[in-house]
Design a protein around this motif. Structure first.
Motif, PDB file in Angstrom:
ATOM      1  N   LEU A  69       0.824  -1.198   0.000  1.00  0.00           N
ATOM      2  CA  LEU A  69       0.000   0.000   0.000  1.00  0.00           C
ATOM      3  C   LEU A  69       0.859   1.249   0.000  1.00  0.00           C
ATOM      4  N   LEU A  70       0.259   2.333  -0.466  1.00  0.00           N
ATOM      5  CA  LEU A  70       0.804   3.662  -0.267  1.00  0.00           C
ATOM      6  C   LEU A  70      -0.068   4.331   0.780  1.00  0.00           C
ATOM      7  N   VAL A  71       0.517   4.657   1.932  1.00  0.00           N
ATOM      8  CA  VAL A  71      -0.275   5.189   3.047  1.00  0.00           C
ATOM      9  C   VAL A  71       0.275   6.535   3.486  1.00  0.00           C
ATOM     10  N   GLU A  72      -0.594   7.356   4.023  1.00  0.00           N
ATOM     11  CA  GLU A  72      -0.151   8.577   4.670  1.00  0.00           C
ATOM     12  C   GLU A  72       0.351   8.226   6.068  1.00  0.00           C
ATOM     13  N   SER A  73       1.343   8.949   6.534  1.00  0.00           N
ATOM     14  CA  SER A  73       1.961   8.620   7.818  1.00  0.00           C
ATOM     15  C   SER A  73       0.980   8.735   8.981  1.00  0.00           C
ATOM     16  N   ARG A  74      -0.099   9.495   8.808  1.00  0.00           N
ATOM     17  CA  ARG A  74      -1.079   9.691   9.882  1.00  0.00           C
ATOM     18  C   ARG A  74      -2.159   8.624   9.914  1.00  0.00           C
ATOM     19  N   TRP A  75      -2.214   7.775   8.893  1.00  0.00           N
ATOM     20  CA  TRP A  75      -3.289   6.782   8.813  1.00  0.00           C
ATOM     21  C   TRP A  75      -3.126   5.713   9.885  1.00  0.00           C
ATOM     22  N   SER A  76      -4.220   5.360  10.522  1.00  0.00           N
ATOM     23  CA  SER A  76      -4.200   4.248  11.473  1.00  0.00           C
ATOM     24  C   SER A  76      -4.276   2.924  10.724  1.00  0.00           C
ATOM     25  N   LEU A  77      -3.864   1.885  11.401  1.00  0.00           N
ATOM     26  CA  LEU A  77      -4.010   0.547  10.832  1.00  0.00           C
ATOM     27  C   LEU A  77      -5.480   0.243  10.565  1.00  0.00           C
TER      28      LEU A  77
END
Length: 214
Positions: A69-77
């Motif tokens: 995945l490409l995720v934002e650093s603030r995203w929760s699991l």
């Protein structure tokens, strides 16, 4: 129950109670050593600053399958599980580590997915409630919950199931006090606790009979 006995039960369940974990979590820093080490290992060597909204590549090992995945650093699991991967069994309740409806297993230890950043969960084994199924066959804990009617509205049930699953993986024959401690981080607003405790005992017994872990 004496202080010494309670401490022993906490150690049996996970080495640290999830309530204690929350008090030391700080600014979302995940207390699981293996997760912390994996994040450090995968972090870039330079001092680049991630811009707001910039996405970071991560690999999440969920229910035995890799998800890139490409995720934002603030995203929760929890956000990654529900909104990016489509695993909606883990429920969004309080969003701040109080209700336990989002509980998953990380390396077999129950954790709140809402309090864990997606980037912190890279390269460890994540198990969600969907991962307890064997195709259409319920896992032993899920089956026990259904058999003992261990729910009412059912919203907290996935988290309750995962808390019991984590308990039994650590301690296959728990006492009632250990079961109570094991699910103490999960709230049931309907008050189905007595049947939840029965479900945990029934699942433990079923597992010992077949010598399995699911």
């Amino acid at each position: 129950m004496s202080h010494e006995k309670k401490k022993t039960s906490e150690e049996v369940v996970s080495g640290v109670s999830r309530r204690d974990f929350l008090s030391t979590a700080g600014l979302g820093v995940f207390g699981l050593a293996t997760v912390g080490s994996s994040v450090e290992k995968d972090a870039p060597d330079d001092d680049r600053v991630v811009a707001p909204g910039q996405r970071i590549p991560v690999v999440l090992n969920i229910n035995g399958k890799e998800h890139r995945l490409l995720v934002e650093s603030r995203w929760s699991l929890l956000f990654a599980l529900r909104e990016q991967i489509g695993l909606t069994g883990s429920k969004h309740g309080c969003g701040r580590g109080e209700c336990g409806s989002c509980t998953v297993l990380i390396d077999d230890v129950p954790r709140y997915a809402c309090m864990t950043l997606a980037v912190e969960a890279a390269n460890v084994a994540i198990t969600t409630v969907e991962g307890l199924l064997d195709r259409e066959q319920l896992g032993s804990v899920q089956h026990a919950f259904a058999e003992t009617d261990a729910f009412q509205c059912g919203y907290c049930t996935p988290g309750q199931v995962m808390a019991v699953e984590g308990l039994l993986r650590a301690h296959p024959d728990p006492s009632l006090d250990e079961i109570r401690l094991g699910v103490s981080g999960n709230l049931c607003r309907c008050g189905a606790y007595s049947n939840i405790f029965k479900a945990a005992k029934q699942a433990a017994l079923a597992r010992r009979k077949i010598g399995g872990t699911s």
